[in-house]
Write a protein that holds these residues in place. Structure first.
Motif, PDB file in Angstrom:
ATOM      1  N   LEU A  28      30.452  36.689  40.134  1.00  0.00           N
ATOM      2  CA  LEU A  28      30.355  37.953  40.157  1.00  0.00           C
ATOM      3  C   LEU A  28      31.661  38.207  41.213  1.00  0.00           C
ATOM      4  CD1 LEU A  28      28.722  40.848  39.838  1.00  0.00           C
ATOM      5  CD2 LEU A  28      27.442  40.245  42.064  1.00  0.00           C
ATOM      6  N   MET A  29      32.203  37.580  42.276  1.00  0.00           N
ATOM      7  CA  MET A  29      33.070  37.872  43.081  1.00  0.00           C
ATOM      8  C   MET A  29      34.381  37.120  42.931  1.00  0.00           C
ATOM      9  SD  MET A  29      31.621  40.046  45.144  1.00  0.00           S
ATOM     10  CE  MET A  29      29.881  40.540  45.710  1.00  0.00           C
ATOM     11  N   CYS A  31      37.199  37.736  41.802  1.00  0.00           N
ATOM     12  CA  CYS A  31      38.165  38.717  41.310  1.00  0.00           C
ATOM     13  C   CYS A  31      39.346  38.229  41.205  1.00  0.00           C
ATOM     14  CB  CYS A  31      38.162  39.742  42.812  1.00  0.00           C
ATOM     15  SG  CYS A  31      36.890  40.571  42.896  1.00  0.00           S
ATOM     16  N   CYS A  38      40.957  42.806  38.228  1.00  0.00           N
ATOM     17  CA  CYS A  38      40.470  43.282  39.552  1.00  0.00           C
ATOM     18  C   CYS A  38      41.257  44.373  39.975  1.00  0.00           C
ATOM     19  CB  CYS A  38      40.870  42.296  40.375  1.00  0.00           C
ATOM     20  SG  CYS A  38      40.422  42.591  42.162  1.00  0.00           S
ATOM     21  N   THR A  42      39.764  48.350  40.941  1.00  0.00           N
ATOM     22  CA  THR A  42      39.850  48.675  42.206  1.00  0.00           C
ATOM     23  C   THR A  42      40.460  50.287  41.954  1.00  0.00           C
ATOM     24  OG1 THR A  42      40.149  46.687  42.908  1.00  0.00           O
ATOM     25  CG2 THR A  42      40.891  48.423  44.283  1.00  0.00           C
ATOM     26  N   TYR A  45      38.820  52.429  38.091  1.00  0.00           N
ATOM     27  CA  TYR A  45      37.534  51.992  37.878  1.00  0.00           C
ATOM     28  C   TYR A  45      37.097  52.657  36.439  1.00  0.00           C
ATOM     29  CZ  TYR A  45      32.580  51.563  37.619  1.00  0.00           C
ATOM     30  OH  TYR A  45      31.298  51.101  37.076  1.00  0.00           O
ATOM     31  N   SER A  88      23.086  44.143  40.431  1.00  0.00           N
ATOM     32  CA  SER A  88      24.455  44.108  40.406  1.00  0.00           C
ATOM     33  C   SER A  88      25.295  45.419  40.035  1.00  0.00           C
ATOM     34  CB  SER A  88      25.021  42.897  39.255  1.00  0.00           C
ATOM     35  OG  SER A  88      24.520  41.777  39.427  1.00  0.00           O
ATOM     36  N   CYS A  92      27.045  46.375  43.456  1.00  0.00           N
ATOM     37  CA  CYS A  92      28.547  45.768  43.420  1.00  0.00           C
ATOM     38  C   CYS A  92      29.157  46.226  42.164  1.00  0.00           C
ATOM     39  CB  CYS A  92      28.328  44.307  43.294  1.00  0.00           C
ATOM     40  SG  CYS A  92      27.414  43.685  44.763  1.00  0.00           S
ATOM     41  N   CYS A  95      32.617  45.222  41.009  1.00  0.00           N
ATOM     42  CA  CYS A  95      32.536  43.869  40.675  1.00  0.00           C
ATOM     43  C   CYS A  95      31.737  43.241  39.505  1.00  0.00           C
ATOM     44  CB  CYS A  95      32.100  43.015  42.096  1.00  0.00           C
ATOM     45  SG  CYS A  95      32.961  43.089  43.417  1.00  0.00           S
ATOM     46  N   CYS A  98      33.809  44.265  36.440  1.00  0.00           N
ATOM     47  CA  CYS A  98      35.250  43.209  36.543  1.00  0.00           C
ATOM     48  C   CYS A  98      34.660  41.998  35.700  1.00  0.00           C
ATOM     49  CB  CYS A  98      35.874  43.155  37.605  1.00  0.00           C
ATOM     50  SG  CYS A  98      36.917  44.430  38.324  1.00  0.00           S
ATOM     51  N   GLN A  99      33.313  41.450  36.334  1.00  0.00           N
ATOM     52  CA  GLN A  99      33.118  40.290  35.620  1.00  0.00           C
ATOM     53  C   GLN A  99      32.592  40.417  34.347  1.00  0.00           C
ATOM     54  OE1 GLN A  99      28.791  39.268  36.737  1.00  0.00           O
ATOM     55  NE2 GLN A  99      29.473  37.131  36.847  1.00  0.00           N
TER      56      GLN A  99
END
Length: 113
Positions: A28-29, A31, A38, A42, A45, A88, A92, A95, A98-99
């Protein structure tokens, strides 16, 4: 002459294919594993969300939805629950999207998408 008794098949044999348990291609994180995704998540979005929806042939408004993440996770047999998908997405959001996009990109590169 009496007719020989014949067995009648009333039920077709069934089989199940055991699907291997999947996993997310990145965390998940994670990036830094794809800086382009990413940066898009950011600074633009809504664009990333539309890309995810387009990749999955869904409405452009659905890219960041819990339903989209759950659909993707179940399609690839990734462990989790609707609750974990909700957490999630709610806590987030960038994130999580992005995942999802990183996962789509990697599966596409492997010919699995």
């Amino acid at each position: 002459l009496p007719m020989a008794s014949q067995s009648v098949i009333t039920v077709q044999p069934q089989f199940a294919v055991a699907q291997q348990q999947g996993q997310w291609q990145t965390g998940l994180m994670d990036c830094c594993s794809d800086c382009g995704v990413c940066l898009c998540g950011t600074f633009c979005y809504p664009c990333l969300s539309c890309q995810v929806a387009g990749d999955m042939d869904e409405c452009f408004l659905c890219g960041s939805s819990v339903a989209m993440r759950t659909l993707y996770r179940t399609k690839y047999n990734i462990p989790g629950s609707i609750l974990s998908d909700s957490c999630s997405i709610w806590w987030c959001t960038p994130c999580a999207v992005c995942q999802l996009k990183r996962d789509i990109n990697r599966r596409r590169e492997m010919g699995m998408f």
